[in-house]
Design a protein around this motif. Structure first.
Motif, short mmCIF file in Angstrom:
data_model
loop_
_atom_site.label_atom_id
_atom_site.label_comp_id
_atom_site.label_asym_id
_atom_site.label_seq_id
_atom_site.Cartn_x
_atom_site.Cartn_y
_atom_site.Cartn_z
N MET A 158 0.84 -1.20 0.00
CA MET A 158 0.00 0.00 0.00
C MET A 158 0.88 1.25 0.00
O MET A 158 0.59 2.22 -0.71
CB MET A 158 -0.88 -0.01 1.25
CG MET A 158 -2.05 0.90 1.20
SD MET A 158 -3.11 0.58 2.61
CE MET A 158 -2.90 2.09 3.50
N LEU A 159 1.97 1.21 0.76
CA LEU A 159 2.86 2.35 0.82
C LEU A 159 3.58 2.57 -0.51
O LEU A 159 3.89 3.69 -0.89
CB LEU A 159 3.89 2.16 1.94
CG LEU A 159 3.33 2.20 3.37
CD1 LEU A 159 4.36 1.69 4.37
CD2 LEU A 159 2.90 3.59 3.75
N PRO B 254 0.32 4.16 -3.49
CA PRO B 254 -0.75 4.76 -2.67
C PRO B 254 -2.11 4.84 -3.34
O PRO B 254 -3.13 4.77 -2.67
CB PRO B 254 -0.22 6.17 -2.37
CG PRO B 254 1.22 6.13 -2.64
CD PRO B 254 1.45 5.08 -3.66
N LYS B 255 -2.12 4.96 -4.69
CA LYS B 255 -3.43 5.14 -5.34
C LYS B 255 -4.34 3.92 -5.16
O LYS B 255 -5.57 4.05 -5.20
CB LYS B 255 -3.28 5.49 -6.81
CG LYS B 255 -2.56 4.49 -7.66
CD LYS B 255 -2.48 4.96 -9.11
CE LYS B 255 -1.67 4.04 -9.97
NZ LYS B 255 -0.21 4.11 -9.74
N THR C 15 -4.96 2.54 -2.50
CA THR C 15 -5.68 2.73 -1.24
C THR C 15 -7.14 3.12 -1.49
O THR C 15 -8.04 2.72 -0.76
CB THR C 15 -5.00 3.88 -0.43
OG1 THR C 15 -3.62 3.61 -0.36
CG2 THR C 15 -5.57 4.01 0.96
N LEU C 16 -7.33 3.89 -2.58
CA LEU C 16 -8.68 4.39 -2.87
C LEU C 16 -9.66 3.26 -3.20
O LEU C 16 -10.87 3.40 -3.00
CB LEU C 16 -8.62 5.40 -4.02
CG LEU C 16 -7.72 6.62 -3.76
CD1 LEU C 16 -7.63 7.49 -4.99
CD2 LEU C 16 -8.22 7.43 -2.57
N ALA D 146 -11.63 2.18 -0.32
CA ALA D 146 -12.77 3.04 0.02
C ALA D 146 -13.95 2.71 -0.89
O ALA D 146 -15.10 2.64 -0.44
CB ALA D 146 -12.37 4.50 -0.14
N ALA E 187 -6.20 -1.85 2.69
CA ALA E 187 -6.93 -0.57 2.74
C ALA E 187 -8.41 -0.85 3.05
O ALA E 187 -9.06 -0.06 3.75
CB ALA E 187 -6.81 0.16 1.41
#
Lengths: 114, 388
Positions: free
Chosen positions: B116-117, B120-121, B123-124, B127, B371
């Motif tokens: 994830m690090l 980063p994108k 991560t969305l 959601a 995430a």
């Protein structure tokens, strides 16, 4: 009661009314506002994490000019007390030594017989 | 002879109802699925055995089931303590929401946030998959569940057993058994539920997309992340403090490198003990008279819907992101936004490799997967805070 009325509405006008009925039922009770707010909060939290972890390498690169990161952090930082004891290895070593001594005492050789 | 007849009346055979027998069969099916099909054995075996134990008819007046709690009674002007059943004390960890945060501690200690690090994108996508939670919340309201019950049912779409149990214990304890069984059943059925939706919503070309290997993440990033992510999430949704606090605490134990012993215990013996207690006591709470209702069937239906919508939400959002990205992401990884760790990531890998055996998506899929864990915990925190 509301749902019953909506079921009558769907029965008379067909299933194409179902999405409108869902919106009607939930809007009247405030469900939609909770759902939308909840979704926005979750998105907001993960968006902020995204922004943070995107910018973290740049921040750390700037920090590294003053406080450089060591190449082998494992060797330097691992606390000796934090290491888990591997009982199996210790027991195996004790067992091996005991076995070796017993063999010596009884005069049995370890060499393969020809 | 009379004594023998009296004894026979107290046996399970005499008072076994059809519902109890059906639940015992369900328990046996769970155990069989775990052993024969290898579906989530660590969960289904304790739950299955718990279901069997919870459905043996008990003698009236004997305190044996999870619902026979301790009591304080007034007798002859004195307050007297009547102890509850052993199972009721074990079940307190479920009903008071103690076990789920402890499981999160273990999950945190075994989770690697590197993927994830490094990207980063992704991560969305975690959601986007939470859309399943909130759409099912609306669907449940439509089916005449009240707000609290609807929220507890909706969180099944988060595909996170401990989170579902935590929220159900807080908002709708009367539905806890059905929600827990539904959540864990669907988690076990991830390899069955997700692939058809993944194939339906993606083209072959999309499934063939190869992604760049993740970059190497520095030790400092890994150490800073749990503290920073905890602060971000809980400042926005304080209701998630308990779950996310334990998740990131566990991760800090792992990444700090100075508490390897604690991290090792948290991810092995500790999480195993809590899983045994949680699974067994949730199973034992599914007594026929509280579980076999039309409401439970609705919860199972809504749970399946929630799971499917969450999977579709992640996939479609990945396709939407591709409209703006120069380096395309394989939309299959969006399906891992449901937080069933690591099963949904494994399913992504499996479906991706069916098209291209040399395409390795597992590492990429782990990013939305973890995430999703954070996302579902935040969603639970929001719903708890709003509806309490």
């Amino acid at each position: 009661m509301l749902t019953a009325n909506l079921l009558v509405l769907i029965a008379h006008n067909g299933w194409m009314w179902a999405p409108f009925a869902l919106i009607w039922a939930t809007t009247n009770s405030g469900g939609i506002s909770i759902a939308v707010t909840g979704m926005l909060i979750v998105a907001c939290a993960l968006l902020l994490i995204y922004v943070f972890i995107s910018s973290l390498p740049k921040v750390l690169a700037a920090v590294a000019t003053v406080w450089p990161e060591v190449d082998e952090p494992h060797a330097g930082l691992t606390h000796p007390e934090s290491l888990a004891l591997d009982d199996d290895d210790v027991l195996a070593a004790i067992g091996f030594v005991l076995h070796h001594r017993l063999q010596k005492q009884s005069g049995v050789s370890n060499r393969p017989q020809r | 002879m009379d004594i023998l007849l009296e004894f026979l009346k107290t046996t399970g055979f005499a008072s076994l109802s059809f519902g109890n027998a059906a639940m015992i069969v369900i328990g046996i099916v769970f155990i069989a699925l775990a052993i024969i099909k290898d579906y989530e054995p660590l969960l289904l075996v304790p739950i299955g055995m718990g279901v069997i134990v919870g459905n043996i008819p008990v003698i009236q007046g004997m305190s044996l089931t999870v619902y026979d709690e301790h009591l304080w009674v007034m007798k002859d002007g004195n307050i007297k303590y009547l102890p509850g059943s052993v199972l009721s004390y074990l079940y307190m960890g479920v009903s008071y929401g103690i076990y789920p945060p402890l499981i999160f501690l273990g999950i945190g200690a075994m989770t690697d946030f590197s993927t994830m690090l490094s990207n980063p994108k992704l991560t969305l996508l975690g959601a986007a998959a939470q859309v399943g939670v909130f759409l099912t919340f609306l669907g449940s309201l439509y089916l005449d569940f009240n707000f609290k019950e609807a929220a507890a049912i909706g969180i099944i779409g988060g595909a996170d057993g401990p989170t579902a149990i935590f929220l159900a214990a807080k908002l709708a304890p009367e539905l806890l058994g059905a929600i827990a069984i539904a959540a864990y059943s669907y988690m076990a059925l991830v390899p069955v539920i997700q692939p058809p939706i993944m194939r339906l919503l993606t083209t072959r070309e999309e499934r063939l997309i190869r992604m760049k290997p993740p970059r190497k993440v520095s030790r400092r990033e890994k150490m800073i992340f749990p503290v920073a992510a905890f602060l971000i999430c809980t400042m926005i949704a304080p209701g998630a403090i308990v779950l996310l606090g334990m998740l990131f605490f566990g991760n800090l134990l792992k990444e700090s490198l100075v508490t390897e012993r604690l991290a090792n215990t948290a991810r092995t013996a500790f999480i195993d003990i809590v899983t045994i207690l949680l699974g067994f006591s949730v199973g034992a709470s599914t007594q026929a008279d509280t579980f076999l209702r039309s409401q439970s069937l609705l919860i199972f239906g809504l749970g399946a819907l929630s799971f499917a919508v969450a999977t579709a939400g992640g996939l479609l959002f990945a396709k939407f992101m591709n409209l703006f990205l120069t380096e395309k992401i394989n939309p299959l990884v969006g399906a891992a936004g449901v937080s069933a760790v690591p099963d949904s990531a494994r399913v992504v890998q499996m479906v991706g490799q069916q098209e291209d055996p040399h395409n390795f998506l597992l590492m990429h899929a782990m990013a939305p997967n973890v995430a999703g864990v954070i996302g579902s915990a935040v969603a639970a925190g929001v719903l708890w805070a709003v509806l309490t």
